[in-house]
Design a protein around this motif. Structure first.
Motif, PDB file in Angstrom:
ATOM      1  N   TRP A  98       0.839  -1.193   0.000  1.00 14.95           N
ATOM      2  CA  TRP A  98       0.000   0.000   0.000  1.00 14.95           C
ATOM      3  C   TRP A  98       0.875   1.245   0.000  1.00 14.95           C
ATOM      4  O   TRP A  98       1.865   1.328   0.742  1.00 14.95           O
ATOM      5  CB  TRP A  98      -0.898   0.033   1.231  1.00 14.95           C
ATOM      6  CG  TRP A  98      -1.973  -0.999   1.233  1.00 14.95           C
ATOM      7  CD1 TRP A  98      -3.237  -0.886   0.725  1.00 14.95           C
ATOM      8  CD2 TRP A  98      -1.893  -2.327   1.775  1.00 14.95           C
ATOM      9  NE1 TRP A  98      -3.943  -2.045   0.911  1.00 14.95           N
ATOM     10  CE2 TRP A  98      -3.147  -2.946   1.559  1.00 14.95           C
ATOM     11  CE3 TRP A  98      -0.885  -3.057   2.415  1.00 14.95           C
ATOM     12  CZ2 TRP A  98      -3.411  -4.254   1.964  1.00 14.95           C
ATOM     13  CZ3 TRP A  98      -1.135  -4.351   2.820  1.00 14.95           C
ATOM     14  CH2 TRP A  98      -2.387  -4.939   2.596  1.00 14.95           C
ATOM     15  N   PHE A 101      -1.185   5.886   3.331  1.00 14.55           N
ATOM     16  CA  PHE A 101      -2.619   6.085   3.474  1.00 14.55           C
ATOM     17  C   PHE A 101      -2.918   7.570   3.648  1.00 14.55           C
ATOM     18  O   PHE A 101      -2.221   8.288   4.363  1.00 14.55           O
ATOM     19  CB  PHE A 101      -3.142   5.284   4.664  1.00 14.55           C
ATOM     20  CG  PHE A 101      -3.040   3.795   4.470  1.00 14.55           C
ATOM     21  CD1 PHE A 101      -3.987   3.115   3.718  1.00 14.55           C
ATOM     22  CD2 PHE A 101      -1.997   3.072   5.032  1.00 14.55           C
ATOM     23  CE1 PHE A 101      -3.902   1.738   3.526  1.00 14.55           C
ATOM     24  CE2 PHE A 101      -1.896   1.697   4.847  1.00 14.55           C
ATOM     25  CZ  PHE A 101      -2.854   1.034   4.087  1.00 14.55           C
ATOM     26  N   ILE A 120      -7.083  -3.054   8.153  1.00 13.13           N
ATOM     27  CA  ILE A 120      -6.379  -3.504   6.958  1.00 13.13           C
ATOM     28  C   ILE A 120      -6.538  -5.010   6.780  1.00 13.13           C
ATOM     29  O   ILE A 120      -6.899  -5.494   5.706  1.00 13.13           O
ATOM     30  CB  ILE A 120      -4.889  -3.130   7.028  1.00 13.13           C
ATOM     31  CG1 ILE A 120      -4.716  -1.610   7.099  1.00 13.13           C
ATOM     32  CG2 ILE A 120      -4.126  -3.685   5.829  1.00 13.13           C
ATOM     33  CD1 ILE A 120      -3.287  -1.169   7.319  1.00 13.13           C
ATOM     34  N   GLY A 361       2.847   3.862   4.523  1.00 10.23           N
ATOM     35  CA  GLY A 361       2.244   2.789   3.736  1.00 10.23           C
ATOM     36  C   GLY A 361       2.423   1.459   4.444  1.00 10.23           C
ATOM     37  O   GLY A 361       2.634   1.402   5.653  1.00 10.23           O
ATOM     38  N   ALA A 412      -9.249  -2.116   2.620  1.00 13.96           N
ATOM     39  CA  ALA A 412      -7.827  -2.179   2.279  1.00 13.96           C
ATOM     40  C   ALA A 412      -7.615  -2.593   0.826  1.00 13.96           C
ATOM     41  O   ALA A 412      -6.649  -2.164   0.186  1.00 13.96           O
ATOM     42  CB  ALA A 412      -7.104  -3.141   3.213  1.00 13.96           C
ATOM     43  N   ASN A 415      -8.171   0.736  -1.282  1.00 11.08           N
ATOM     44  CA  ASN A 415      -7.487   1.977  -0.949  1.00 11.08           C
ATOM     45  C   ASN A 415      -5.971   1.833  -1.017  1.00 11.08           C
ATOM     46  O   ASN A 415      -5.392   0.980  -0.332  1.00 11.08           O
ATOM     47  CB  ASN A 415      -7.875   2.442   0.464  1.00 11.08           C
ATOM     48  CG  ASN A 415      -9.226   3.099   0.508  1.00 11.08           C
ATOM     49  OD1 ASN A 415      -9.353   4.302   0.299  1.00 11.08           O
ATOM     50  ND2 ASN A 415     -10.262   2.302   0.775  1.00 11.08           N
ATOM     51  N   LYS A 416      -5.364   2.661  -1.849  1.00 10.08           N
ATOM     52  CA  LYS A 416      -3.914   2.856  -1.909  1.00 10.08           C
ATOM     53  C   LYS A 416      -3.122   1.605  -2.247  1.00 10.08           C
ATOM     54  O   LYS A 416      -1.920   1.509  -1.954  1.00 10.08           O
ATOM     55  CB  LYS A 416      -3.401   3.443  -0.585  1.00 10.08           C
ATOM     56  CG  LYS A 416      -4.150   4.672  -0.070  1.00 10.08           C
ATOM     57  CD  LYS A 416      -4.166   5.798  -1.086  1.00 10.08           C
ATOM     58  CE  LYS A 416      -2.803   6.427  -1.278  1.00 10.08           C
ATOM     59  NZ  LYS A 416      -2.831   7.632  -2.132  1.00 10.08           N
ATOM     60  N   VAL A 417      -3.744   0.627  -2.884  1.00 10.45           N
ATOM     61  CA  VAL A 417      -3.035  -0.598  -3.253  1.00 10.45           C
ATOM     62  C   VAL A 417      -2.090  -0.304  -4.414  1.00 10.45           C
ATOM     63  O   VAL A 417      -2.470   0.310  -5.413  1.00 10.45           O
ATOM     64  CB  VAL A 417      -4.023  -1.712  -3.645  1.00 10.45           C
ATOM     65  CG1 VAL A 417      -3.282  -2.948  -4.139  1.00 10.45           C
ATOM     66  CG2 VAL A 417      -4.912  -2.059  -2.463  1.00 10.45           C
ATOM     67  N   ASP A 418      -0.845  -0.736  -4.270  1.00 10.47           N
ATOM     68  CA  ASP A 418       0.148  -0.612  -5.337  1.00 10.47           C
ATOM     69  C   ASP A 418       0.006  -1.821  -6.258  1.00 10.47           C
ATOM     70  O   ASP A 418       0.532  -2.899  -5.974  1.00 10.47           O
ATOM     71  CB  ASP A 418       1.546  -0.547  -4.723  1.00 10.47           C
ATOM     72  CG  ASP A 418       2.640  -0.361  -5.765  1.00 10.47           C
ATOM     73  OD1 ASP A 418       2.326  -0.367  -6.972  1.00 10.47           O
ATOM     74  OD2 ASP A 418       3.811  -0.220  -5.367  1.00 10.47           O
TER      75      ASP A 418
END
Length: 448
Positions: A98, A101, A120, A361, A412, A415-418
């Motif tokens: 991630w 956040f 998460i 992260g 989770a 949101n903001k997952v790479d």
């Protein structure tokens, strides 16, 4: 607030503490006198069964202006992004990372510590007191006339950005990045902040955190008991029209109202109390000959399971240290594990992934999912001149490691997952040479 801060040192000690404004508030010779000094109420907070062995028995006696029972009935409220529903989404065995956040902007919406909690991942069941949950908190305002406590487990809080000024029933603590605090099951607390604040939380349902056994390390090393700090008694006798008590119970939030501050404990004694610890005081153990030692040597706190040597959860850090191994690939080795590993970064650059892994992260390498250094780290470490090297300077990474196979929540996953995390390993090349001949190992002398 800093002028009011006082602490007692030691891990798991039997403490005695009274606010100096009320000398003699602690009773002598017994815990529950017929009439307490100053007209106080005696109340016990038990962190273990009454019949637990003496070495494991945890409880504290609180001498307070009003008993904690003096509130209206609890009613269920919105739990926001907090959940223990581990079956809400399909399982995902992939390596996950991630980006930092997001912290909500106060001009758009005021979010306090409780409102800013998001689950998460996790596993197990709070009702049966067996499992864990991992959260991130992102908030921009103080809690005001509100307190929070968890009936489900102990909360290990790791600030990453911003300072937490925490008022508990036992006294006050200020916890900054590179420090941690543990607020145990049932303890009410309020969080005041200034500016944008972010951090991580590990909740254990099963038992309490303890210091790991040192074994062959001997009497000294890792986290020393005297460096853990517990607050001293501080009280406020404050009445108001409405004070909110938020209880986390079975993974849901409930609210009760009362007309006074819950922080009215004038004195207390016992061994069940919140505490804080400065991560810079951790005494690092490391390899001084060859090979990369297992990360268990960096364990600050552990919550053991009933199986010897297996943890419900470990809190592990990777602080600045010297690396001196000879003939060794020094970064973490490629690995598949029967534990689940959630990593966070407080500051700096983690040695095995200096690019995409950022402060605020996180990453999750699930049970038996392979992981290890990215291609850039592998090439540099494979060809480096192995002189003594100070690594992780200005860096503090940590790991929540658990024997549970953890599920990731819908929040989770959204949101903001790479999504490109896997690409960091794709450039790794085949170096196999069937005609390779071993070279002699030359002893080297080093100059510092």
């Amino acid at each position: 607030m800093s002028s009011e801060l006082k602490y007692q040192s030691g891990f798991g000690n039997e403490f005695s503490s009274e606010d100096p404004r009320c000398p003699g508030a602690l009773p002598e010779g017994q815990n529950n006198p017929q009439k307490c000094a100053y007209g106080l109420y005696a109340e016990q907070l038990s962190g273990a069964a009454f019949t637990a062995p003496r070495t494991e028995n945890q409880r504290s006696w609180l001498y307070r202006i009003r008993p904690a029972v003096l509130h209206e009935p609890f009613s269920k409220i919105d739990s926001g992004n907090v959940t223990h529903n581990w079956d809400a989404v399909e399982p995902n065995p992939n390596q996950l990372r991630w980006q930092p956040f997001d912290i909500p902007k106060k001009v758009e919406k005021s979010v306090d510590f409780v409102q800013g909690l998001s689950t998460i991942c996790g596993a197990g069941d709070a009702k049966s007191r067996h499992g864990i949950a991992i959260y991130v908190y992102t908030c921009n305002t103080s809690m005001g006339d509100k307190c929070f406590y968890s009936s489900d487990g102990d909360l290990l809080i790791v600030p990453q950005q911003g300072i937490l000024s925490i008022t508990t029933e036992f006294g006050k603590m200020v916890v900054a990045p590179n420090e941690i605090c543990v607020i145990q099951r049932g303890m009410r607390f309020n969080v005041m902040i200034e500016g944008e604040t972010r951090g991580y939380i590990l909740e254990v349902f099963s038992d309490h955190f303890q210091l790991p056994n040192l074994g062959p390390i001997g009497a000294n090393g890792l986290a020393n008991p005297r460096d853990f700090l517990t607050p001293v008694a501080w009280f406020e006798d404050r009445e108001m029209k409405e004070y909110e008590v938020i209880n986390k119970y079975h993974g849901h939030f409930f609210k009760a109202r009362q007309n006074h501050s819950p922080f009215d404990v004038v004195a207390w004694h016992g061994n069940y109390a919140p505490y804080k610890y400065d991560l810079k005081k951790f005494m690092v153990i490391n390899a001084v000959a060859f090979d990369h030692a297992d990360p268990s040597i960096f364990t600050v706190l552990t919550c053991p399971s009933l199986k010897p040597g297996v943890a419900v959860a470990d809190f592990v850090i990777f602080p600045p240290r010297w690396s001196v191994q000879e003939h060794t690939f020094r970064p973490p080795y490629y690995h598949r594990n029967c534990m689940s590993e959630f990593m966070g970064l407080i500051e700096g650059k983690y040695e095995a992934k200096e690019g995409g892994f950022k402060p605020g992260g996180g990453s999750l390498h699930s049970m038996m999912t392979p992981h290890g250094p990215d291609e850039d780290c592998f090439e540099k470490a494979s060809n480096a001149d192995l002189n003594p090297q100070y690594i992780a300077g200005g860096t503090m990474a940590f790991m929540f490691e658990s024997s549970f196979s953890m599920a990731v929540t819908k929040w989770a996953n959204d949101n903001k997952v790479d999504k490109d995390y896997y690409l960091c390993w794709q450039p790794l090349q085949k170096h196999f040479n069937p005609n390779w001949k071993p070279a002699g190992k030359e002893e080297k002398s080093y100059t510092f």
